[in-house]
Write an enzyme that holds these catalytic residues in place. Sequence first.
Site, PDB file in Angstrom:
ATOM      1  N   HIS A 101     -24.386  21.188  23.711  1.00 13.90           N
ATOM      2  CA  HIS A 101     -23.656  20.226  22.902  1.00 13.90           C
ATOM      3  C   HIS A 101     -23.579  18.884  23.605  1.00 13.90           C
ATOM      4  O   HIS A 101     -23.612  18.810  24.831  1.00 13.90           O
ATOM      5  CB  HIS A 101     -22.261  20.730  22.549  1.00 13.90           C
ATOM      6  CG  HIS A 101     -21.396  21.098  23.708  1.00 13.90           C
ATOM      7  ND1 HIS A 101     -21.593  22.231  24.476  1.00 13.90           N
ATOM      8  CD2 HIS A 101     -20.308  20.488  24.232  1.00 13.90           C
ATOM      9  CE1 HIS A 101     -20.659  22.303  25.407  1.00 13.90           C
ATOM     10  NE2 HIS A 101     -19.874  21.253  25.296  1.00 13.90           N
ATOM     11  N   ILE A 102     -23.503  17.860  22.791  1.00 15.07           N
ATOM     12  CA  ILE A 102     -23.323  16.500  23.294  1.00 15.07           C
ATOM     13  C   ILE A 102     -22.013  15.972  22.730  1.00 15.07           C
ATOM     14  O   ILE A 102     -21.735  16.124  21.547  1.00 15.07           O
ATOM     15  CB  ILE A 102     -24.503  15.597  22.875  1.00 15.07           C
ATOM     16  CG1 ILE A 102     -25.783  16.093  23.555  1.00 15.07           C
ATOM     17  CG2 ILE A 102     -24.214  14.136  23.218  1.00 15.07           C
ATOM     18  CD1 ILE A 102     -27.024  15.299  23.214  1.00 15.07           C
TER      19      ILE A 102
END
Length: 140
Positions: A101-102
């Site tokens: 995830h970012i």
Amino acid sequence: MSNDDCIFCKIIEKEIPSKILYENNETIAFLDNFPISQGHTIVIPKKHYTNLEDIPINILYEIMGTVKNVSNLIYKNLKNDGYNILQNNYKAAGQIINHFHIQIIPRSIADGKFKLLIPREQSTEEELNQTLKIIKDSKY
Ligand SMILES: [Zn+2]
């Protein structure tokens, strides 16, 4: 590809409700339930990949396209002073959920949140050369 124990996979499957900002065939962006600041957003691939090195490059392009578009949307509409893009790999780097995830974290000049003012020391030429050799010459 999904992981039955993964909270992000459950968000993708809509088993867990979330506030979705954007979604396409490969990615989804939703508001973090424990935001560092208003508009703190998580961007994830819809398939379960654990870390950066696991992701096919075409999917990474899709993810970064979503990060760019959603960052622009947040920056334009929340009118913050800036934003951080944060991505952690493995526990040592602070990764808590093992689904790549970012994070998009809107920032204000005086928000009093974290600052990336980490103490650093200048490397010698020899240290840099040694590090280059280790990284580039290793077989894996
Ligand atoms: Zn997952």
